[in-house]
Design a protein around this motif. Structure first.
Motif, PDB file in Angstrom:
ATOM      1  N   ASP A  24       0.865  -0.553   0.036  1.00  0.00           N
ATOM      2  CA  ASP A  24      -0.573   0.069   0.005  1.00  0.00           C
ATOM      3  C   ASP A  24       0.973   1.405   0.014  1.00  0.00           C
ATOM      4  N   THR A  25      -0.113   2.368  -0.269  1.00  0.00           N
ATOM      5  CA  THR A  25       1.085   3.652   0.011  1.00  0.00           C
ATOM      6  C   THR A  25       1.599   4.135   1.417  1.00  0.00           C
ATOM      7  N   ALA A  26       1.516   3.366   1.944  1.00  0.00           N
ATOM      8  CA  ALA A  26       2.447   3.681   3.676  1.00  0.00           C
ATOM      9  C   ALA A  26       3.440   3.096   3.328  1.00  0.00           C
ATOM     10  N   HIS A  27       3.482   1.841   2.964  1.00  0.00           N
ATOM     11  CA  HIS A  27       5.065   1.042   2.028  1.00  0.00           C
ATOM     12  C   HIS A  27       5.996   1.974   1.224  1.00  0.00           C
ATOM     13  N   ILE A  28       5.106   2.458   0.150  1.00  0.00           N
ATOM     14  CA  ILE A  28       6.076   3.201  -0.552  1.00  0.00           C
ATOM     15  C   ILE A  28       6.542   4.211   0.191  1.00  0.00           C
ATOM     16  N   PHE A  29       5.940   4.829   1.518  1.00  0.00           N
ATOM     17  CA  PHE A  29       6.631   6.103   1.927  1.00  0.00           C
ATOM     18  C   PHE A  29       7.275   5.953   2.954  1.00  0.00           C
ATOM     19  N   ARG A  30       6.991   4.620   3.647  1.00  0.00           N
ATOM     20  CA  ARG A  30       7.935   4.180   4.716  1.00  0.00           C
ATOM     21  C   ARG A  30       8.947   3.952   3.913  1.00  0.00           C
ATOM     22  N   VAL A  31       9.296   3.565   2.641  1.00  0.00           N
ATOM     23  CA  VAL A  31      10.450   2.970   1.783  1.00  0.00           C
ATOM     24  C   VAL A  31      10.780   4.220   1.822  1.00  0.00           C
ATOM     25  N   LEU A  32      10.373   5.099   1.115  1.00  0.00           N
ATOM     26  CA  LEU A  32      11.431   6.682   0.970  1.00  0.00           C
ATOM     27  C   LEU A  32      11.919   7.399   2.373  1.00  0.00           C
ATOM     28  N   ASP A  33      11.471   7.100   3.742  1.00  0.00           N
ATOM     29  CA  ASP A  33      11.722   7.870   4.379  1.00  0.00           C
ATOM     30  C   ASP A  33      13.003   6.861   5.312  1.00  0.00           C
ATOM     31  N   THR A  34      13.148   5.524   5.040  1.00  0.00           N
ATOM     32  CA  THR A  34      14.155   4.992   5.526  1.00  0.00           C
ATOM     33  C   THR A  34      15.763   4.889   4.359  1.00  0.00           C
ATOM     34  N   ALA A  35      14.762   4.807   3.577  1.00  0.00           N
ATOM     35  CA  ALA A  35      15.727   5.015   2.323  1.00  0.00           C
ATOM     36  C   ALA A  35      16.704   7.125   1.717  1.00  0.00           C
ATOM     37  N   LYS A  36      15.389   7.720   2.420  1.00  0.00           N
ATOM     38  CA  LYS A  36      16.779   8.952   2.672  1.00  0.00           C
ATOM     39  C   LYS A  36      17.818   9.085   3.766  1.00  0.00           C
ATOM     40  N   LYS A  37      17.102   8.228   5.063  1.00  0.00           N
ATOM     41  CA  LYS A  37      18.331   8.098   6.216  1.00  0.00           C
ATOM     42  C   LYS A  37      19.402   7.628   5.836  1.00  0.00           C
ATOM     43  N   ILE A  38      19.594   6.620   5.158  1.00  0.00           N
ATOM     44  CA  ILE A  38      20.209   5.851   4.667  1.00  0.00           C
ATOM     45  C   ILE A  38      21.552   6.681   3.705  1.00  0.00           C
ATOM     46  N   ALA A  39      20.900   7.280   2.790  1.00  0.00           N
ATOM     47  CA  ALA A  39      20.876   8.111   2.138  1.00  0.00           C
ATOM     48  C   ALA A  39      21.779   9.840   2.606  1.00  0.00           C
ATOM     49  N   PHE A  40      21.164   9.990   3.985  1.00  0.00           N
ATOM     50  CA  PHE A  40      22.311  11.347   4.368  1.00  0.00           C
ATOM     51  C   PHE A  40      23.142  11.131   4.725  1.00  0.00           C
ATOM     52  N   HIS A  41      23.485   9.214   4.539  1.00  0.00           N
ATOM     53  CA  HIS A  41      24.791   9.079   4.936  1.00  0.00           C
ATOM     54  C   HIS A  41      25.927   9.016   3.925  1.00  0.00           C
ATOM     55  N   TYR A  42      25.496   8.899   2.725  1.00  0.00           N
ATOM     56  CA  TYR A  42      25.937   8.910   1.148  1.00  0.00           C
ATOM     57  C   TYR A  42      25.770  10.785   0.630  1.00  0.00           C
ATOM     58  N   PRO A  43      26.887  11.561   1.101  1.00  0.00           N
ATOM     59  CA  PRO A  43      26.297  12.769   0.301  1.00  0.00           C
ATOM     60  C   PRO A  43      26.914  12.771  -0.925  1.00  0.00           C
ATOM     61  N   CYS A  44      27.791  11.869  -1.690  1.00  0.00           N
ATOM     62  CA  CYS A  44      28.091  11.750  -2.737  1.00  0.00           C
ATOM     63  C   CYS A  44      26.521  10.950  -3.965  1.00  0.00           C
ATOM     64  N   CYS A  45      25.366  10.504  -3.071  1.00  0.00           N
ATOM     65  CA  CYS A  45      24.538   9.920  -3.636  1.00  0.00           C
ATOM     66  C   CYS A  45      23.726  11.370  -4.314  1.00  0.00           C
ATOM     67  N   ASP A  46      23.432  10.647  -5.387  1.00  0.00           N
ATOM     68  CA  ASP A  46      22.139  11.042  -6.352  1.00  0.00           C
ATOM     69  C   ASP A  46      20.501  11.334  -5.671  1.00  0.00           C
ATOM     70  N   ILE A  47      19.864  12.099  -4.461  1.00  0.00           N
ATOM     71  CA  ILE A  47      18.986  12.205  -3.930  1.00  0.00           C
ATOM     72  C   ILE A  47      17.806  12.013  -4.197  1.00  0.00           C
ATOM     73  N   ASP A  48      17.909  12.640  -5.203  1.00  0.00           N
ATOM     74  CA  ASP A  48      16.827  12.671  -6.272  1.00  0.00           C
ATOM     75  C   ASP A  48      16.175  11.770  -7.180  1.00  0.00           C
ATOM     76  N   LEU A  49      17.647  10.765  -7.370  1.00  0.00           N
ATOM     77  CA  LEU A  49      17.361   9.144  -8.108  1.00  0.00           C
ATOM     78  C   LEU A  49      17.405   8.241  -6.985  1.00  0.00           C
ATOM     79  N   VAL A  50      17.943   8.526  -6.213  1.00  0.00           N
ATOM     80  CA  VAL A  50      16.724   8.266  -4.499  1.00  0.00           C
ATOM     81  C   VAL A  50      15.488   7.723  -4.272  1.00  0.00           C
ATOM     82  N   ILE A  51      14.788   9.181  -4.532  1.00  0.00           N
ATOM     83  CA  ILE A  51      13.754   9.438  -3.872  1.00  0.00           C
ATOM     84  C   ILE A  51      12.680   8.961  -4.988  1.00  0.00           C
TER      85      ILE A  51
END
Ligand code: ADP
Ligand code: NI
Length: 200
Positions: A24-51
């Motif tokens: 459901d939509t909530a799964h997608i937004f939890r994945v988005l939230d966790t992905a952003k938290k992990i991506a925060f540790h990788y300034p080199c990554c393309d955050i728009d691509l993660v999102i």
């Protein structure tokens, strides 16, 4: 290149809103939230691509669409991405990640880029822990499977051994591994308690 990810969010909400199989939509937004938290540790990554990849990762999932719809669904996704302001090469990267996140439906052995590894971790993390347990039983229920039957290989508890307890060793990033370990331990406690209550 500025990407208005809220335009993609809008389409994603429409697509996933009626799901009752744990996608459901909530799964997608939890994945988005966790992905952003992990991506925060990788300034080199393309955050728009993660999102974008997190938002779109389950749209073309074989569990949610028919095989003969796949090409048109991928074209629809490309349209959404470009409509949000992205160019062809960015859209291609998002589609590559979305098609190669799941082991079962991988199209190639080419490694996932860092952004894909991050979204893959976030998606796998949402399949374990308390929410992972809830999703497994929701999915099992939707497929008509029983909760637990001692000795059965067809109940939802079997899915823990087939997949969920293996997930922590498949996580790509150290940040993801840390999140996965707590959730893994919680699933082991859950199973202990379940057997205490059921195997009388
Ligand atoms: P995703 O699409 O999010 O990458 P899956 O499609 O593999 O993940 O699974 C979605 C959810 O459904 C997960 O929480 C997973 O544990 C659950 N699930 C998938 N297959 C089964 C199964 N055979 N029994 C119970 N739950 C399942
Ligand atoms: Ni998912």
């Amino acid at each position: 290149m500025t990407i208005d990810t809220s335009k993609i969010e809008k389409q994603v909400r429409i697509f996933h809103d009626s799901d009752s199989t744990g996608h459901d939509t909530a799964h997608i937004f939890r994945v988005l939230d966790t992905a952003k938290k992990i991506a925060f540790h990788y300034p080199c990554c393309d955050i728009d691509l993660v999102i974008c990849a997190a938002l779109l990762h389950d749209i073309a999932d074989h569990k949610l669409i028919k095989e003969d719809e796949k090409t048109s669904v991928l074209e629809k996704m490309r349209h959404w991405i470009k409509n949000a302001g992205a160019d062809d090469s960015f859209a291609e990267k998002v589609l590559f990640i979305c098609q190669n996140i799941s082991f079962s439906s991988r199209k190639t052995n080419a490694p996932l880029p860092l952004e894909g590894q991050i979204v893959q971790d976030a998606d796998r993390i949402d399949a374990i822990g308390a929410i992972g347990i809830a999703r497994a039983f929701a999915y099992g229920g939707a497929k008509g499977r029983c909760i637990y039957s001692k000795g059965s290989t067809d109940d939802t508890v079997s899915h823990f051994y087939d997949k969920l307890l293996k997930i922590k060793d498949l996580i790509n990033t150290p940040e993801g591994k840390e999140l996965a370990q707590n959730r893994h331990d919680f699933m082991l406690s859950f199973l202990d308690e379940l057997y205490r209550e059921c195997d009388v």
